[in-house]
Structures are given as structure tokens and as C-alpha cells.
Design a protein around this motif. Structure first.
Motif, short mmCIF file in Angstrom:
data_model
loop_
_atom_site.label_atom_id
_atom_site.label_comp_id
_atom_site.label_asym_id
_atom_site.label_seq_id
_atom_site.Cartn_x
_atom_site.Cartn_y
_atom_site.Cartn_z
N ASP A 124 16.86 18.49 -11.03
CA ASP A 124 16.98 17.27 -11.82
C ASP A 124 18.44 17.05 -12.16
OD1 ASP A 124 14.24 16.62 -11.92
OD2 ASP A 124 13.92 18.09 -13.50
N LEU A 125 18.97 15.92 -11.73
CA LEU A 125 20.37 15.59 -11.95
C LEU A 125 20.46 14.41 -12.91
CD1 LEU A 125 21.24 15.76 -8.17
CD2 LEU A 125 21.89 17.45 -9.88
N PRO A 126 21.00 14.61 -14.11
CA PRO A 126 21.10 13.49 -15.05
C PRO A 126 22.14 12.47 -14.59
CG PRO A 126 22.12 15.46 -15.98
CD PRO A 126 21.51 15.86 -14.67
N LEU A 127 21.86 11.22 -14.87
CA LEU A 127 22.79 10.13 -14.58
C LEU A 127 23.28 9.60 -15.93
CD1 LEU A 127 20.75 8.32 -11.78
CD2 LEU A 127 22.79 9.74 -11.48
N PRO A 128 24.38 10.15 -16.45
CA PRO A 128 24.85 9.74 -17.78
C PRO A 128 25.28 8.27 -17.81
CG PRO A 128 26.39 11.30 -16.76
CD PRO A 128 25.23 11.15 -15.84
N GLY A 129 24.85 7.58 -18.86
CA GLY A 129 25.23 6.19 -19.03
C GLY A 129 24.43 5.21 -18.20
N VAL A 130 23.41 5.68 -17.47
CA VAL A 130 22.62 4.82 -16.60
C VAL A 130 21.31 4.44 -17.31
CG1 VAL A 130 21.42 4.67 -14.38
CG2 VAL A 130 23.62 5.83 -14.53
N LEU A 163 29.76 15.02 -8.66
CA LEU A 163 29.04 16.03 -7.89
C LEU A 163 27.68 15.50 -7.45
CD1 LEU A 163 28.98 18.90 -6.77
CD2 LEU A 163 28.02 19.63 -8.96
N THR A 164 26.98 14.80 -8.33
CA THR A 164 25.68 14.21 -7.98
C THR A 164 25.84 13.20 -6.86
OG1 THR A 164 24.87 14.55 -10.24
CG2 THR A 164 23.70 12.94 -8.88
N GLU A 165 26.87 12.36 -6.95
CA GLU A 165 27.11 11.37 -5.90
C GLU A 165 27.41 12.05 -4.56
OE1 GLU A 165 29.99 7.51 -4.96
OE2 GLU A 165 30.48 8.86 -6.62
N TYR A 166 28.20 13.12 -4.59
CA TYR A 166 28.52 13.84 -3.35
C TYR A 166 27.26 14.44 -2.73
CZ TYR A 166 30.18 17.41 -0.19
OH TYR A 166 30.36 18.19 0.92
N GLN A 191 18.22 8.76 -17.74
CA GLN A 191 17.83 8.48 -16.37
C GLN A 191 18.18 9.71 -15.53
OE1 GLN A 191 16.41 5.45 -15.43
NE2 GLN A 191 16.04 6.27 -13.43
N PHE A 192 17.26 10.11 -14.66
CA PHE A 192 17.47 11.29 -13.81
C PHE A 192 17.30 10.93 -12.35
CE2 PHE A 192 16.35 13.14 -17.86
CZ PHE A 192 17.19 14.23 -17.95
N LEU A 193 18.03 11.63 -11.51
CA LEU A 193 17.88 11.59 -10.07
C LEU A 193 17.34 12.96 -9.69
CD1 LEU A 193 18.42 9.82 -7.57
CD2 LEU A 193 20.68 10.83 -7.45
N THR A 194 16.16 13.00 -9.08
CA THR A 194 15.51 14.27 -8.77
C THR A 194 15.53 14.51 -7.27
OG1 THR A 194 14.07 14.03 -10.70
CG2 THR A 194 13.37 15.58 -9.01
#
Length: 192
Positions: A120-126, A52-55, A108-111
Motif C-alpha cells: 500500500d503506497l499512500p498518495l499524500p495530498g491526493v 518513489l511511488t511514481e518511479y 488515498q492509496f495506490l495498492t
């Protein structure tokens, strides 16, 4: 002699022993199934969240438009521009959009910030995430606009390079769908 129907004490003990072993094995299997199901659910949830974050990332950046008044700015940890498909508000109108990466503890987060709304969108494993910008010739730049040379207002492709905790790398790419430079209309002054 009269024949008695039923089970002897020894037969009853054997039946109880077999039943208890079956219940014990079933309970162990249930515990293993629950642990496996919980692990799969957490992986599935993380995968769904990353998808969903990538989309949202690709959809928002694909709709960037070049405006003479607002220059697109891109660095390794932040980018900002005007998009017509915002994630947090009505689509179709020109909306100021800013994406940034940040590291908080082990996460790591992508905001995303649009019209003053922050997501704030978490990036799990990044472990680390940085932006990169491809020009129309396919050269990669760490910032946009590039320091030297002629360039379009918008890059051809925006990359999000992600270093994973297992040492692998994942890259999300969003190509700009529309024009890369503002359109000049010589008769625009006559339209006012």
C-alpha cells in the motif's frame, strides 16, 4: 584616591540585560528554525515518497508484456497484466501485476499486488485517483480493452490522474515500452 578595577553594579545590570535579550532572541530563532525544519522535512519526506511511488508505478507498467493467455484488463480503479520488472520480486520473469486505487478516510492509496504480496503506497495530498488508457491514436479510454473497435492487447500509455487537495491535477504517465500485441510464431508447435 585609589582607582578600582572592575564593573559597577549599574554596568553589570546593563551587561546582564543585553545578554538576556540576546539569549531570548536566539531561543526564539531556534524555535522558528526547528518548526521550519520540521515542515521542510515532512514536505521532503512526502515528496520523496511520491517520487518513489511514481518511479515504481512507471517502471512496473512500462514493462507490461502482451500474452495471449492473459488478457490485460483495465478499469478506472484497477488494472492487471503481466510485467517483467516487478517491484516486489525478481526482475526478468513474467509476473502477474495488479495496481488499484482506494480511498480510506481522508487518505488515498495506490495498492500494488504481485505474486500475492501487497504493498500500500499512500498518495499524500491526493483526494481522488483514477486510471486512464491511451490508444495508439492518442484517444483516452476509461477502460481497456475499449468497448468498441479494434484495439491492441495493451494500451500505448497508462495514466494515473490525481486530483490534489488544493484543486490542481497531477498526472503520471507510463508508456508501454515493448510490443503491444502478442507475437504469433507459426512454427511454435514444431518447437515443442
Amino acid at each position: 584616591m585609589r582607582r578600582q578595577d572592575g564593573l559597577t553594579l549599574l554596568e553589570m545590570l546593563v551587561v546582564l540585560l543585553i545578554a538576556s535579550m540576546a539569549i531570548s532572541l536566539g531561543y526564539q530563532s531556534l524555535g522558528q528554525w526547528q518548526r521550519a525544519n520540521a515542515a521542510i522535512s515532512s514536505i521532503s519526506g512526502a515528496t520523496q515518497q511520491a517520487t518513489l511511488t511514481e518511479y515504481w508505478f512507471e517502471s512496473s507498467l512500462r514493462s507490461l508484456i502482451p500474452l495471449q493467455e492473459v488478457e490485460f484488463q483495465g478499469a478506472r480503479d484497477r488494472l492487471s497484466g503481466i510485467a517483467t520488472q516487478p517491484t516486489q520480486s525478481h526482475q526478468g520473469g513474467a509476473t502477474g501485476t495488479e495496481w488499484s486505487t482506494r480511498h480510506e478516510g481522508a487518505n488515498q492509496f495506490l495498492t500494488l499486488v504481485e505474486d500475492g504480496k501487497q504493498l500500500d503506497l499512500p498518495l499524500p495530498g491526493v483526494v481522488s485517483a483514477t486510471f486512464g488508457y491511451l490508444d495508439k491514436e492518442g484517444r483516452t479510454h476509461d477502460q481497456w480493452p475499449p468497448k468498441l473497435g479494434l484495439h491492441d492487447h495493451l494500451p500505448a500509455v497508462i495514466l494515473l490522474r490525481q486530483e490534489m487537495d488544493d484543486g490542481t491535477q497531477r498526472i503520471w504517465a507510463a508508456n508501454i515500452a515493448g510490443a503491444h500485441n502478442p507475437r504469433f510464431n507459426p512454427f511454435e508447435a514444431d518447437l515443442d
